[in-house]
Enzyme design. Structure first.
Site, PDB file in Angstrom:
ATOM      1  N   HIS A 101       0.763  -1.307  -0.071  1.00 50.83           N
ATOM      2  CA  HIS A 101      -0.161  -0.053  -0.106  1.00 50.83           C
ATOM      3  C   HIS A 101       0.992   1.285  -0.101  1.00 50.83           C
ATOM      4  CE1 HIS A 101      -3.516  -2.412   1.034  1.00 50.83           C
ATOM      5  NE2 HIS A 101      -2.785  -3.073   2.175  1.00 50.83           N
TER       6      HIS A 101
HETATM    7  C1  BDR Z   1      -3.290   0.809   5.167  1.00 52.69           C
HETATM    8  O1  BDR Z   1      -3.318   0.314   6.490  1.00 52.69           O
HETATM    9  C2  BDR Z   1      -2.361  -0.092   6.895  1.00 52.69           C
HETATM   10  O2  BDR Z   1      -2.475  -1.406   7.445  1.00 52.69           O
HETATM   11  C3  BDR Z   1      -1.219  -0.152   5.932  1.00 52.69           C
HETATM   12  O3  BDR Z   1       0.074   0.347   6.493  1.00 52.69           O
HETATM   13  C4  BDR Z   1      -1.842   1.044   5.105  1.00 52.69           C
HETATM   14  O4  BDR Z   1      -1.388   2.215   5.382  1.00 52.69           O
HETATM   15  C5  BDR Z   1      -3.784  -0.160   4.189  1.00 52.69           C
HETATM   16  O5  BDR Z   1      -5.303  -0.246   4.567  1.00 52.69           O
END
Ligand code: BDR
Ligand code: CA
Length: 309
Positions: A239
């Site tokens: 992400h």
């Molecule tokens: C986001 O949530 C976190 O778990 C990850 O780091 C990312 O920023 C994804 O939904």
């Protein structure tokens, strides 16, 4: 001249990879790393941010601790994805690099006032620190060059609830402040991040880079177990590095200027990013919502930059 940025983060393995990508990129000047509670509590996210700076050999970058809970709600964390430490996959230790004194929110305000119009904020976690800064010092809204954030979803809908993405879900009131601030915003939602998957070949390419690549591979191997079990497919979404990749190579991405509102009332759809992708309302456009990415181009960029360590 390098683009000044502040990374606001809750590491998190994917946050850690985003930080490594930024610190390896001469186009960016990381003015500060500000930690927020999110994936794990603040005591761990601020420590993890310092560990990442040490791993990168960048102990010159100030790391500050920010808010330890959302604006109005109890903290929700994601150890089920990131492990107990937030950086599971490698040995986690107490870093030598100390925290920089002061509160992250005050540092964000000071940096923006000292360089109006020059700093891009890069939130990779819940938007608590950014909203708290905007509430404490409303004058900074006009001084932020742009906010480029990982959060939200449209077609892909939710990962923490059926309706919401984690970062927005944890502090929807903060997200509402940010999306209502008038600051230019770029959103890297799940729709994009679920296209950059940690396939075997891509992770093997990291591993071949040596120490930093092996660290990144160990992190992705860890959270991939959870994500592959959940979504199926070839690997886990990476992400947060999408935020930094958009800054470095926006041509890898495409999206639309649209209106995005945040659901703060309903418990059922709390934190939903109500994204008017098809322009069915006349609500004002407040965000560049990214919908697509050249995944191979993204991994080429990331691998090349990690190879510079
Ligand atoms: C986001 O949530 C976190 O778990 C990850 O780091 C990312 O920023 C994804 O939904
Ligand atoms: Ca994150």
């Amino acid at each position: 001249m390098a683009q000044k940025i502040i990374i606001d983060t809750d590491p998190g393995q994917d946050d850690a990879v985003a930080i490594l990508l930024a610190l390896a990129s001469p186009e960016l000047e990381v003015r500060a790393i500000t930690a927020v509670a999110g994936n794990v509590p603040l005591a761990l996210t601020q420590r993890n941010a310092r560990i990442v700076c040490e791993i990168a050999g960048r102990t010159d970058v100030p790391v500050l601790a920010g808010c330890d809970a959302p604006l109005k709600r109890p903290l929700v964390t994601a150890e089920h994805v990131h492990g107990k430490t937030g950086l599971d996959g490698v040995d986690v230790y107490e870093p030598e690099l100390p925290l920089t004194e002061g509160h992250a929110v005050d540092r964000i305000i000071e940096e923006l006032r000292a360089a109006p119009g020059e700093i891009i904020l890069c939130p990779l976690g819940p938007l608590t620190n950014i909203a708290a800064a905007l509430q404490k010092a409303p004058d900074i809204a006009g001084k932020i060059a742009r906010i480029v954030l990982m959060g939200g979803a449209y077609f892909e809908v939710g990962n923490i609830t059926p309706a919401a993405e984690f970062n927005i879900y944890v502090d929807p009131e903060a997200a509402a402040v940010v999306f209502g601030s008038g600051v230019p915003i770029t959103v890297l939602p799940l729709d994009v991040t679920h296209k950059v998957l940690t396939t075997r070949a891509r992770i093997d390419a990291f591993r071949a880079l040596g120490r930093i690549g092996e660290t990144v591979a160990a992190w992705t191997d860890f959270f991939e177990r959870f994500d592959v079990a959940k979504y199926g497919g070839e690997g886990a979404p990476l992400h947060d590095p999408c935020v930094i990749a958009w800054l470095l190579k926006p041509e890898l991405f495409s999206g639309r200027e649209i209106n995005v509102e945040i659901e703060v009332e309903s418990e059922l759809t709390r934190g939903m990013t109500v994204a008017d992708w098809w322009g069915v309302t006349d609500r004002p456009k407040n965000a560049l919502f990214i919908g697509d990415v050249d995944a191979d181009g993204f991994f080429e960029l990331l691998t090349e930059r990690l190879g510079r360590y």
